[in-house]
Design an enzyme around this catalytic site. Sequence first.
Site, PDB file in Angstrom:
ATOM      1  N   ASN A  25       0.678  -1.223  -0.101  1.00 58.33           N
ATOM      2  CA  ASN A  25       0.036  -0.097  -0.047  1.00 58.33           C
ATOM      3  C   ASN A  25       0.944   1.211  -0.026  1.00 58.33           C
ATOM      4  OD1 ASN A  25       0.665   0.639   2.866  1.00 58.33           O
ATOM      5  ND2 ASN A  25      -0.436  -1.147   3.269  1.00 58.33           N
ATOM      6  N   GLY A  33      -2.158 -10.282   2.747  1.00 58.55           N
ATOM      7  CA  GLY A  33      -2.020 -10.890   1.511  1.00 58.55           C
ATOM      8  C   GLY A  33      -0.261 -11.072   1.328  1.00 58.55           C
ATOM      9  N   VAL A  34       0.019 -10.948  -0.014  1.00 55.29           N
ATOM     10  CA  VAL A  34       1.312 -10.999  -0.252  1.00 55.29           C
ATOM     11  C   VAL A  34       2.285 -10.126   0.656  1.00 55.29           C
ATOM     12  CG1 VAL A  34       3.123 -10.863  -1.882  1.00 55.29           C
ATOM     13  CG2 VAL A  34       1.037 -12.035  -2.523  1.00 55.29           C
ATOM     14  N   ASP A  35       1.917  -8.975   0.661  1.00 54.39           N
ATOM     15  CA  ASP A  35       2.576  -8.060   1.433  1.00 54.39           C
ATOM     16  C   ASP A  35       2.706  -8.447   3.107  1.00 54.39           C
ATOM     17  OD1 ASP A  35       3.651  -5.565   2.147  1.00 54.39           O
ATOM     18  OD2 ASP A  35       1.673  -4.428   2.301  1.00 54.39           O
ATOM     19  N   GLY A 124      -5.245  -9.492  -5.792  1.00 53.19           N
ATOM     20  CA  GLY A 124      -6.089  -9.967  -4.348  1.00 53.19           C
ATOM     21  C   GLY A 124      -7.054  -8.951  -4.152  1.00 53.19           C
TER      22      GLY A 124
END
EC number: 3.1.1.106
Length: 177
Positions: A25, A33-35, A124
Amino acid sequence: MKTRIHVVQGDITKLAVDVIVNVTNPSLMGGGGVDGAIHRAAGPALLDACLKVRQQQGDCPTGHAVITLAGDLPAKAVVHTVGPVWRGGEQNEDQLLQDAYLNSLRLVAANSYTSVAFPAISTGVYGYPRAAAAEIAVKTVSEFITRHALPEQVYFVCYDEENAHLYERLLTQQGDE
């Protein structure tokens, strides 16, 4: 290009590549999620690096990218990019998604890294339709590596089999896989 673009199904945090691309972000402070998975796997050094970047330049705008160390990941660096939130396709989402890939690739090349792994940016919680996002990803990466020596290897890392098949099909249609 056949030997330069690959599709992998699995956990992006486990790949032994020079650079892992993190979809983040604008605050760069980690999320879901992936982050979230990348931040958990990298440990506190990644968050510290993101804090330093944020203190220097503020938020990272959509479509832009920044590079940091990789913390405990097997990669050498992490490129953090902010993908667009899908708003129906009328808010310049396609260009912003292309920019997210291009700006990530430019950082990889500028820092002389030879391999990079991309997740499916914005598909996502940001809601970008998977097929449309995959088309932009494959086209953008293919065009970039045609004109640049680096990165030598690009991996599209898909969380599930359905998305992996989507990327494989697009690459086959282009004659890249």
